[in-house]
Structures are given as structure tokens and as C-alpha cells.
Scaffold this motif. Sequence first.
Motif, mmCIF file in Angstrom:
data_model
loop_
_atom_site.group_PDB
_atom_site.id
_atom_site.type_symbol
_atom_site.label_atom_id
_atom_site.label_comp_id
_atom_site.label_asym_id
_atom_site.label_seq_id
_atom_site.Cartn_x
_atom_site.Cartn_y
_atom_site.Cartn_z
ATOM 1 N N THR A 17 21.048 -9.135 -25.297
ATOM 2 C CA THR A 17 21.886 -8.679 -24.193
ATOM 3 C C THR A 17 21.147 -7.671 -23.313
ATOM 4 O O THR A 17 21.161 -7.773 -22.082
ATOM 5 C CB THR A 17 23.175 -8.044 -24.758
ATOM 6 O OG1 THR A 17 23.862 -9.049 -25.510
ATOM 7 C CG2 THR A 17 24.073 -7.522 -23.661
ATOM 8 N N ASP A 40 28.896 -14.836 -25.262
ATOM 9 C CA ASP A 40 29.115 -14.205 -26.561
ATOM 10 C C ASP A 40 30.511 -13.582 -26.565
ATOM 11 O O ASP A 40 30.836 -12.805 -25.667
ATOM 12 C CB ASP A 40 28.040 -13.113 -26.754
ATOM 13 C CG ASP A 40 28.142 -12.416 -28.105
ATOM 14 O OD1 ASP A 40 29.138 -12.623 -28.823
ATOM 15 O OD2 ASP A 40 27.214 -11.641 -28.423
ATOM 16 N N ASN A 44 29.272 -8.240 -24.694
ATOM 17 C CA ASN A 44 28.449 -7.050 -24.453
ATOM 18 C C ASN A 44 27.797 -7.045 -23.064
ATOM 19 O O ASN A 44 27.697 -5.990 -22.438
ATOM 20 C CB ASN A 44 27.344 -6.917 -25.519
ATOM 21 C CG ASN A 44 27.902 -6.619 -26.898
ATOM 22 O OD1 ASN A 44 27.349 -7.037 -27.897
ATOM 23 N ND2 ASN A 44 29.029 -5.911 -26.964
ATOM 24 N N ASP A 123 23.399 -15.448 -22.130
ATOM 25 C CA ASP A 123 23.279 -14.492 -23.235
ATOM 26 C C ASP A 123 24.075 -15.013 -24.432
ATOM 27 O O ASP A 123 25.296 -15.085 -24.393
ATOM 28 C CB ASP A 123 23.818 -13.131 -22.777
ATOM 29 C CG ASP A 123 23.711 -12.080 -23.883
ATOM 30 O OD1 ASP A 123 22.878 -12.250 -24.806
ATOM 31 O OD2 ASP A 123 24.469 -11.087 -23.820
ATOM 32 N N CYS A 124 23.363 -15.400 -25.503
ATOM 33 C CA CYS A 124 23.991 -16.051 -26.659
ATOM 34 C C CYS A 124 24.446 -15.059 -27.720
ATOM 35 O O CYS A 124 23.925 -13.958 -27.826
ATOM 36 C CB CYS A 124 22.986 -17.007 -27.312
ATOM 37 S SG CYS A 124 22.740 -18.501 -26.374
HETATM 38 MG MG LIG Z 1 24.201 -9.500 -27.447
#
Ligand SMILES: [Mg+2]
Length: 251
Positions: A17, A40, A44, A123-124
Amino acid sequence: MGKIVVFANQKGGVGKTTTAVNLGAYLAEASKRVLLIDFDPQANSSSSLGIDGRGRGIYELLIGSIQPRDVVQETKVPGLFIIASSIHLTGATVELINMPGREYLLKKAIEELRGDFDYLFIDCPPSLGLLTVNGLVAADAVIIPLQCEYFAMEGLSKLLKTIQRVQQKLNPGLKIGGILFTMFDSRTRLANEVVKEVSSYFKENVFTTIIPRNVRLSEAPSFARPINQYDPECIGARSYRRLAQEVLEHV
Ligand SMILES: [Mg+2]
Ligand SMILES: Nc1ncnc2c1ncn2[C@@H]1O[C@H](COP(=O)(O)OP(=O)(O)OP(=O)(O)O)[C@@H](O)[C@H]1O
């Protein structure tokens, strides 16, 4: 057509992230149009930029209750846009598991946005489950943040096997954009050894820029700012700026 880059590593807390947000911010600063897709359920990336994804996020886009262009939100960084996430995404893995073409859902969902941006970042979450597979299937390149510690290496081979399977069966166009060393502490011998060993094995697949451990990088999210707005002169900021240059040249 924008380039789609996924940030993946099933290990938690390695800097996926932090890298997606700050690299995105520096590419935007370099006059690129960047879309950050928070994929995600922890959300985040969204909260790092002070954005709320409830009711208007990636989950709603995946289930088709909102149109792609209506889900994109502006951030405080000119040129950086986001599709936010929320806890609703947690249920998606279970809900989507029986859908036909379940590995292609993200790819399809963002297809028509591709022309609007220079870079689309995904973003995973920290797992190799359906969400990360969707990210790998949608992307042109995968960037792998790697924390410089012993266990990083164990997870890496499993991740590379998953990437290989995706390349063979689902997305032959997927390239390794690079392995990125994060939270590097030059004082520890182990960190230096990890960098040496991984670099000698992966050679040109490793970014020259190494992200050091820097407390300013961990503070910035609580001010809902990327590092270029929070403390542009700190060492963490300078390293992400350099990484952006490398990405512009090579990825
Ligand atoms: Mg993250
Ligand atoms: N270079 C750095 N120096 C200091 N702290 C960092 C650095 N990079 C990330 N952090 C901090 O480490 C924690 C984990 O980073 P981050 O959230 O980016 O990892 P992640 O891989 O996205 O985690 P997750 O797997 O949970 O999604 C965060 O608190 C972040 O602020």
C-alpha cells in the motif's frame, strides 16, 4: 492506453500500500494521470488518502451496481484518482467464487477506464486468493514489494509460482515489473544479505531504488497525505521519487 500495474505479495505489511500510494503520487507529480484501485477490504490505500469507499467503491463496481466512471474519486493530489475500497469487499471472495469467469471480474470492470489514465495501480490484500488472482489477471506488470528479512524469501517462491500459473493459464501478457526492496535497514547484516541474494538471482528484475525504513513514511497515512505532500524532503520521499523515475523509464 494506460498501463495496469498490480502490487502483490501474500505476506502482510511488506509495503504494498505504501508503495502504491506514494509511487502513484510521484507519477501524478510527473504529470501522469494515475488511478489507484484499492483492492483490499482493509481499505488502507483509501484511508491513507482520506477517502471513504462505503457505498461507492470497488465492491459496488465488481457487482455492477455502479458505473466505472461514477466510482472514480479525486484525491488531494492533482492527477491522482482512486477507486476506494471498504469492508464490503470481504464478502466478495465468497460471493464471486461461483460466478463464471470469476478470475476476470476486475479486468472487465476497469476495462473502459484504461483509456482515461496513464497508469492504473491495483493494491492487493495480503493473500494469494481470488482478489489477488483477479489483480494479476487484469495487469500488464506485477511489482513485488519485498521486506528485507529472512521469511520474505520463503513467500517469494510461492508468489512466483502463482504468477507463473496466471501467466500460463489466464494472462500470458503479465510481466514481472520488478522486485522492490522495502523497509531496508542498512545496519542489519540480514537486510544486506537478502538484497545481495535476491538481486543476484533476479538480476534485472530488481529495482535499483531501495526503499529505506523511514518513520515519516509510516506517519503520512494518519495525515491522509502521500509523502510528497507530508514531508517531500525526507529520505523516504526521495526514494519514492527516484522509484517513480525508474518506473517511467522501465515499467
Ligand atoms: Mg496494504
Ligand atoms: N519504508 C517504510 N518505513 C517505515 N515504515 C513503513 C515503510 N513502508 C511501510 N511502512 C509501514 O509499515 C506498515 C505496513 O506497510 P503497508 O501497509 O504499506 O504494507 P502492506 O503490504 O500494504 O500491508 P497489507 O499486507 O496489510 O496490505 C504500515 O504501517 C506502513 O506505514
